[in-house]
Design a protein around this motif. Structure first.
Motif, PDB file in Angstrom:
ATOM      1  N   LEU A  22       0.802  -1.222   0.000  1.00 14.27           N
ATOM      2  CA  LEU A  22       0.000   0.000   0.000  1.00 14.27           C
ATOM      3  C   LEU A  22       0.839   1.277   0.000  1.00 14.27           C
ATOM      4  O   LEU A  22       0.314   2.349   0.303  1.00 14.27           O
ATOM      5  N   SER A  23       2.095   1.176  -0.346  1.00 15.12           N
ATOM      6  CA  SER A  23       2.922   2.382  -0.376  1.00 15.12           C
ATOM      7  C   SER A  23       2.575   3.225  -1.590  1.00 15.12           C
ATOM      8  O   SER A  23       1.996   2.739  -2.572  1.00 15.12           O
ATOM      9  N   THR A  24       2.933   4.491  -1.544  1.00 13.11           N
ATOM     10  CA  THR A  24       2.679   5.401  -2.658  1.00 13.11           C
ATOM     11  C   THR A  24       3.362   4.921  -3.933  1.00 13.11           C
ATOM     12  O   THR A  24       2.797   5.001  -5.035  1.00 13.11           O
ATOM     13  N   VAL A  25       4.583   4.401  -3.779  1.00 12.67           N
ATOM     14  CA  VAL A  25       5.386   3.962  -4.929  1.00 12.67           C
ATOM     15  C   VAL A  25       4.742   2.783  -5.648  1.00 12.67           C
ATOM     16  O   VAL A  25       4.901   2.631  -6.867  1.00 12.67           O
ATOM     17  N   THR A  26       3.971   1.948  -4.919  1.00 16.02           N
ATOM     18  CA  THR A  26       3.390   0.750  -5.538  1.00 16.02           C
ATOM     19  C   THR A  26       1.915   0.913  -5.892  1.00 16.02           C
ATOM     20  O   THR A  26       1.324   0.024  -6.501  1.00 16.02           O
ATOM     21  N   THR A  27       1.302   2.035  -5.492  1.00 12.34           N
ATOM     22  CA  THR A  27      -0.139   2.209  -5.742  1.00 12.34           C
ATOM     23  C   THR A  27      -0.416   3.337  -6.730  1.00 12.34           C
ATOM     24  O   THR A  27      -0.579   3.117  -7.919  1.00 12.34           O
ATOM     25  N   ILE A  28      -0.440   4.573  -6.253  1.00 12.97           N
ATOM     26  CA  ILE A  28      -0.885   5.680  -7.083  1.00 12.97           C
ATOM     27  C   ILE A  28       0.137   6.113  -8.138  1.00 12.97           C
ATOM     28  O   ILE A  28      -0.240   6.516  -9.250  1.00 12.97           O
ATOM     29  N   ILE A  29       1.420   6.018  -7.834  1.00 15.25           N
ATOM     30  CA  ILE A  29       2.410   6.489  -8.821  1.00 15.25           C
ATOM     31  C   ILE A  29       2.393   5.654 -10.100  1.00 15.25           C
ATOM     32  O   ILE A  29       2.358   6.226 -11.205  1.00 15.25           O
TER      33      ILE A  29
END
Length: 385
Positions: free
Chosen positions: A265-272
């Motif tokens: 659920l990190s930013t690097v693996t989700t929204i980016i």
């Protein structure tokens, strides 16, 4: 000579044996019945061995009495299983009118006896044979074709379309029919769209990062592409763990312009990754409004810097108010109802990725009809512009 050979009824043979046990001698009984003592003695020996199964009739094999009872029970069981099989396959047609019922009987005439099917399904054999000699009327032909087309559309769209969406698809195919008629035939055919299931909210909004006001303010209808994008994240259970699906939707045509399936659920693996796909699929215009919930993935410095770099206006749902991001929530509802909840077993990560790709790219973005687009597909909606 062969022409003088006498054949005796099985009942006669059994009665002859029983009678011989009541008389003093075999000779006396044989004389009384006008048969030879040798023949009667042979019948008595057979009866002593096989009892009730001694004289089964021409073309049938003798068997011991206990075996004949088993044979009789097996026949009854086979008969019951046959009746049950016919009833299971044909019961759905009983309330659909005689045309559908007789059509079922006709199609299965080589598999089951016609008289047996008529008996089990409560149909008249004589009426069925009369029906086979008479052609369909124009109305009956039209109704039959409409039913077939309704069933075809229902299963083509994975059993998730209700009467309204099916009516719109039939209109596109050239059929003139109302929502009420489609609803009536669907009920008669036993077609029900799959029911929605609720899913858990997984947004982590307990942080001290900056959150934006609700600039979108539930204005979900826009007049051009890349004016408003909305985004959200949901969990999907797979074998032994979860995956997380991030999507970015353009409110103009409801197309999923970016998405990513991750194990974290990190930013690097989700929204980016989802953002990178979106900007490669659709050009960003100045003043793009990007709306999301208050999750840490959207509020952190890394992602807000990306939005600032594209000169985007940020907007976030109010706390604990999922309706502010209703379009994203609606998509996840559809996804889980139409894909996830229909899975009978939990899939592997590789299998789930393939299913999500097929659903988004080949179904949702191309074939699915959207009520927000007046029941057009995304491609049909954009083709009219």
């Amino acid at each position: 000579m062969e022409g003088n050979v006498r054949y005796y009824d099985p009942i006669f043979k059994e009665n002859a044996v029983l009678l011989s046990h009541k008389r003093e001698t075999v000779l006396e009984t044989a004389k009384e019945l006008d048969i030879t003592p040798k023949m009667l003695s042979k019948w008595r020996c057979i009866y002593k061995t096989f009892r009730k199964g001694s004289f089964p009739g021409r073309g049938h094999k003798r068997m011991y009495h206990i075996n004949s009872k088993i044979f009789e029970l097996e026949n009854k069981l086979t008969e019951s299983q046959l009746r049950l099989e016919i009833l299971k396959k044909g019961s759905q047609y009983i309330h659909q009118g005689k045309q559908e019922l007789y059509n079922f009987i006709y199609k299965n005439r080589k598999k089951y006896l016609i008289s047996k099917m008529c008996e089990v399904l409560g149909a008249s054999t004589s009426t069925y044979y009369s029906w086979t000699q008479q052609p369909f009327t124009k109305r009956e032909t039209r109704v039959h074709l409409l039913k077939k087309e309704i069933v075809s559309v229902f299963f083509e769209f994975k059993q998730h379309h209700g009467s309204i969406l099916i009516t719109r698809e039939l209109h596109r195919r050239g059929y003139q029919i109302s929502d009420t008629q489609v609803s009536f035939w669907m009920k008669q055919l036993g077609l029900r769209s799959k029911v929605k299931k609720r899913f858990k909210v997984t947004t982590d909004s307990k942080h001290n990062l900056y959150t934006s006001p609700n600039v979108l303010n539930r204005q979900f209808k826009v007049d051009r592409p890349s004016k408003v994008w909305v985004s959200d994240i949901t969990y999907i259970q797979i074998d032994k763990r979860f995956l997380y699906l991030t999507v970015i939707i353009d409110l103009y045509d409801r197309k999923i312009v970016g998405w990513n399936l991750s194990s974290g659920l990190s930013t690097v693996t989700t929204i980016i990754p989802a953002w990178n796909m979106a900007v490669s699929n659709r050009k960003i215009l100045d003043g793009l409004l990007f709306h999301s919930d208050r999750g840490v993935q959207y509020a952190n410095k890394v992602f807000t810097n990306i939005l600032d770099g594209y000169k985007c206006t940020r907007s976030m749902s109010r706390k604990a108010n999922s309706i502010d991001n209703a379009v994203s929530e609606s998509f996840f509802n559809s996804l889980k109802r139409e894909l996830i909840y229909s899975q009978k077993t939990l899939l592997t990560p590789k299998e789930m990725r393939a299913e999500i790709f097929e659903y988004i790219e080949n179904w949702y973005n191309k074939k699915r009809r959207h009520s927000a687009l007046k029941y057009k597909t995304i491609e049909e909606f954009n083709a009219e512009i």
